[in-house]
Design a protein around this motif. Structure first.
Motif, PDB file in Angstrom:
ATOM      1  N   CYS A 555       0.906  -1.219   0.188  1.00 25.86           N
ATOM      2  CA  CYS A 555       0.008  -0.037   0.022  1.00 25.86           C
ATOM      3  C   CYS A 555       0.799   1.170  -0.122  1.00 25.86           C
ATOM      4  N   ARG A 556       2.064   1.207   0.688  1.00 20.91           N
ATOM      5  CA  ARG A 556       2.757   2.567   0.768  1.00 20.91           C
ATOM      6  C   ARG A 556       3.589   2.498  -0.568  1.00 20.91           C
ATOM      7  N   GLY A 558       2.041   2.018  -3.297  1.00 23.11           N
ATOM      8  CA  GLY A 558       0.971   2.579  -4.293  1.00 23.11           C
ATOM      9  C   GLY A 558       0.535   1.232  -5.092  1.00 23.11           C
ATOM     10  N   LEU A 560      -1.775  -0.876  -4.926  1.00 25.61           N
ATOM     11  CA  LEU A 560      -2.871  -1.294  -4.150  1.00 25.61           C
ATOM     12  C   LEU A 560      -3.742  -2.529  -4.763  1.00 25.61           C
ATOM     13  N   ALA A 585      -5.272   3.346   2.499  1.00 30.60           N
ATOM     14  CA  ALA A 585      -4.301   3.601   1.260  1.00 30.60           C
ATOM     15  C   ALA A 585      -5.323   4.015   0.262  1.00 30.60           C
ATOM     16  N   CYS A 586      -6.521   3.639   0.155  1.00 32.91           N
ATOM     17  CA  CYS A 586      -7.187   3.951  -1.374  1.00 32.91           C
ATOM     18  C   CYS A 586      -7.452   5.425  -0.969  1.00 32.91           C
ATOM     19  N   ASP A 588      -5.899   7.654   0.317  1.00 29.16           N
ATOM     20  CA  ASP A 588      -4.833   8.519   0.047  1.00 29.16           C
ATOM     21  C   ASP A 588      -4.639   8.768  -1.340  1.00 29.16           C
ATOM     22  N   LYS A 589      -4.800   7.785  -1.944  1.00 24.96           N
ATOM     23  CA  LYS A 589      -4.612   7.442  -3.578  1.00 24.96           C
ATOM     24  C   LYS A 589      -5.898   8.024  -4.491  1.00 24.96           C
ATOM     25  N   ASP A 591      -8.477   6.140  -4.717  1.00 25.00           N
ATOM     26  CA  ASP A 591      -9.204   4.799  -5.614  1.00 25.00           C
ATOM     27  C   ASP A 591     -10.548   4.391  -4.720  1.00 25.00           C
ATOM     28  N   THR A 619     -13.345   9.671   1.944  1.00 23.08           N
ATOM     29  CA  THR A 619     -12.770   9.466   0.914  1.00 23.08           C
ATOM     30  C   THR A 619     -13.643   9.929  -0.233  1.00 23.08           C
TER      31      THR A 619
END
Length: 702
Positions: A555-556, A558, A560, A585-586, A588-589, A591, A619
């Motif tokens: 996840c860090r 990227g 995913l 993580a989603c 932050d990205k 997704d 999100t």
């Protein structure tokens, strides 16, 4: 008659009994004319439990022979009053110098030395036995061997054994038992093998101790060979032998073989049932352990004992089944086992593990007697709950009560010091460990490293690690974890590589720490290298914690899609931890689709998860999907889900003050908020230092 004898530097006077049992007047025995011979009368009184009356008879005897002296000394040994037994032996040499010491009285006196841990007296008798040639007796030799064994002098036992001209089954069994109890299982089996080659020596007491050695070594192959000999010799139906066979199989990981043996047993006692309950708990099948207990109670007349209940409370603690534990608590009192120390300690552990510290405390305060396990169980319970003040209060009480801390109590205090980031209290515990000489204990050493790391003092943690007399994997793991948490990932990885070169074998926890270090430093390739290394070189099956580290690493980085794939392919039951990692993580990205799937999986496991709902709503908001965000927040309101407010704490002098977001219950809240408003109004003061619950000193912009 009054006798005065010097024994061990003290003058002992005895003319009355030291042990008070059921009393019957001497005159009654004399009047009834049951016994004419005084020596026979003495033995009968002792055998019937009337030691006090026997002593009165003994003191009034005008003449005593070696039989009388042996009988009264043996009586005190049987009554567990070994000090009086040794005083009597000393008195015999002074009062009746004409009485010759024989093998019987010497054997009994060696037993008294072993019982009282009076090694000095035993060694003087050992010298006397050698000088008088009485040591050639197999009975004296066996008693001497047992004395050394009881007091942990196993090498002395082996020396005595090797010098014995004659040995019998008791002698062989005694030396094997001593070796096995000293965890020298391999040597114990070697002696058993020699014993087996001597026809007719192995008996139904030797086989169980040999099976215990097999279990200790996890040598099921040799255990099966002994099983064959048991059947051939006709000992298979003997209950204690069958129980030992069952325990050997289960401790060696052969649960199915053990179950077949258990079901084939024609007779089962409480030891049989307790062994099965313990075996289920050992392999994580606590529910089967409970079912076994219920089967025993419903289908047999066997009553549980202290060990049975200790296993049951342990199972309830592992399952967090408070209701079951409370029901077993009721059973304990109905069977009259409420005063059992081991049962009370296990009940406290159960209540603590189930979050009922008030019940554990009430139970503790009501105990008639306590041991160090009682204190450390309660201190550990408060420590695990993060209640540092209560932990230190009970520790202080324990010290005032005169209990000497052992290596179980101090790690709990160090743990709570670390979790509360109270460095000064942690240093005081460190000083106490140094004073008690426990600072080099592996458990305490690793706890010290963890405490200093969590309190932000990685330099002191490193100093503790470097000052170790002997490196161990537990301390190494703590140091690697400390470096990783402080962002010193290079130091963590270098230390791990160095440990491999010097031959330290990492365990599963070590790999969790090094994978965390790789995750914090973003070294994806190295993380997969270590993940594969633990499986290929060290033959370890990755646990869900290892998969969690790898998911975080992906996840860090990227990746995913790969993270989601790894979660779905995990051989373990997916928990909310790995899905929450992916969800954050989603967010932050950006997704949304994958994040929605992760949130759905979390809510399947915990429909009221505030983390999943809040993160999902944030999100959607971050991507401008206000309608979807509103639906999630409406769903939160309908379920009554409220986000747990964040909090911070600060140590001022000897007190810790905690601050919760939006809370105004602090007695100085008005002053605090006035200062905060002032800080917010001044641009230069908008950056202040805060202590966060989940991290070290961080800077936060107001």
């Amino acid at each position: 008659m009054i006798l005065s004898v010097r024994n061990g530097g003290r003058v002992r006077r005895f003319c009355t009994a030291s042990v008070s049992l059921v009393e019957k007047p001497v005159e009654k025995f004399v009047q009834e004319g049951l016994i004419s011979n005084q020596s026979s009368q003495l033995r009968d009184l002792i055998n019937s439990g009337n030691l006090r009356v026997a002593r009165q008879v003994f003191d009034k005897m005008p003449q005593r022979d070696i039989v009388s002296w042996t009988a009264i000394i043996k009586g005190y040994v049987t009554a567990m009053n070994s000090e009086e037994a040794l005083s009597l032996f000393s008195a015999m040499r002074v009062v009746d110098p004409g009485v010759s010491v024989d093998t019987s009285v010497l054997s009994v006196t060696f037993k008294a030395c072993g019982q009282s841990s009076n090694i000095a007296y035993g060694k003087s008798l050992h010298a006397y036995a050698e000088k008088s040639s009485l040591l050639s007796s197999v009975f004296v030799g066996s008693a001497l061997l047992d004395m050394y064994k009881r007091n942990g002098k196993i090498d002395e036992s082996c020396r005595v054994f090797s010098e014995m001209p004659f040995r019998n089954t008791v002698t062989w069994t005694t030396i094997i038992t001593g070796l096995v109890h000293a965890n020298r299982h391999k040597e114990g089996l070697m002696y058993f093998s020699k014993m087996s080659r001597l026809n007719g020596l192995s008996d139904d007491f030797a086989f169980p101790i040999a099976l215990k050695a097999c279990a200790g070594l996890r040598q099921v192959k040799y255990g099966k060979e002994i099983h064959t000999h048991v059947v051939v010799r006709g000992f298979g139906a003997i209950l204690w032998v069958a129980n030992s066979l069952f325990t050997m199989y289960t401790e060696c990981g052969e649960m199915q073989e053990g179950l077949r043996l258990f079901e084939s047993m024609s007779e089962r006692d409480v030891g049989s049932w307790t062994s099965l309950i313990t075996a289920y708990s050992r392999i994580g099948q606590e529910e089967n352990a409970v079912k076994t207990f219920l089967r025993m109670r419903r289908n047999t007349e066997v009553l549980p004992n202290e060990q049975t209940f200790a296993s049951m409370f342990s199972a309830c603690a592992s399952l967090s089944r408070l209701v079951w534990g409370e029901q077993f608590h009721g059973n304990v009192f109905s069977l009259g086992l409420g005063d059992s120390l081991s049962v009370s300690n296990s009940m406290m552990k159960m209540y603590s593990s189930c979050g009922k510290l008030d019940s554990a405390s009430v139970l503790f305060r009501g105990m008639r007697c306590r041991d160090i396990i009682s204190w450390t169980t309660l201190i550990g319970g408060y420590s695990q709950a993060g209640l540092g003040e209560e932990s230190f209060e009970y520790f202080s009480w324990m010290r005032r009560a005169g209990e000497k801390p052992i290596d179980f109590a101090l790690p709990s205090l160090l743990s709570v010091s670390g979790s509360m980031a109270v460095l000064e209290q942690g240093r005081q515990v460190h000083a106490l460990a140094l004073y008690l000489g426990l600072d080099q204990n592996p458990t305490i050493r690793s706890s010290l490293i963890n405490m200093y790391s969590k309190c932000g003092s990685i330099i002191e943690a490193s100093k503790v690690f470097e000052e170790t007399d002997r490196a161990d994997i537990v301390s190494l793991t703590a140091m690697i974890n400390g470096y990783a948490e402080h962002g010193k990932c290079k130091e963590a990885i270098d230390l791990f590589e160095k440990s491999l070169k010097v031959g330290l074998r990492p365990d599963s926890v070590t790999f969790i720490s090094i994978l965390n270090a790789c995750s914090h430093s973003g070294q994806l390739g190295l993380g997969f290298h270590y993940f594969n290394l633990m499986q290929e070189m060290y033959k370890m099956r990755p646990a869900k914690e290892h998969y969690g580290c790898m998911v975080d690493l992906l996840c860090r980085a990227g990746r995913l899609s790969d993270a989601e794939k790894m979660i779905n392919e995990m051989p373990w039951k997916k928990d909310d931890v790995v899905w929450t990692t992916l969800l954050k993580a989603c967010k932050d990205k950006g997704d949304i689709e994958r994040g929605s799937r992760a949130a759905e999986r979390i809510l399947e496991l915990d429909p009221t998860s505030d983390t999943a709902l809040v993160t999902l709503a944030n999100t959607y908001s971050s991507m401008g999907k206000w309608k979807e965000a509103a639906i999630v927040r409406k769903n939160m309101n309908s379920k009554g889900v409220i986000k747990e407010p964040g909090w911070s704490s600060i140590l001022i002098k000897d007190g810790v003050s905690a601050f919760v977001s939006g809370d105004r219950r602090h007695p100085q809240s008005e002053d605090i908020y006035s200062i905060l408003e002032l800080l917010v109004s001044v641009p230069e003061a908008r950056t202040i230092r805060l202590w966060n619950k989940e991290s070290f000193w961080v800077y936060s912009n107001l």
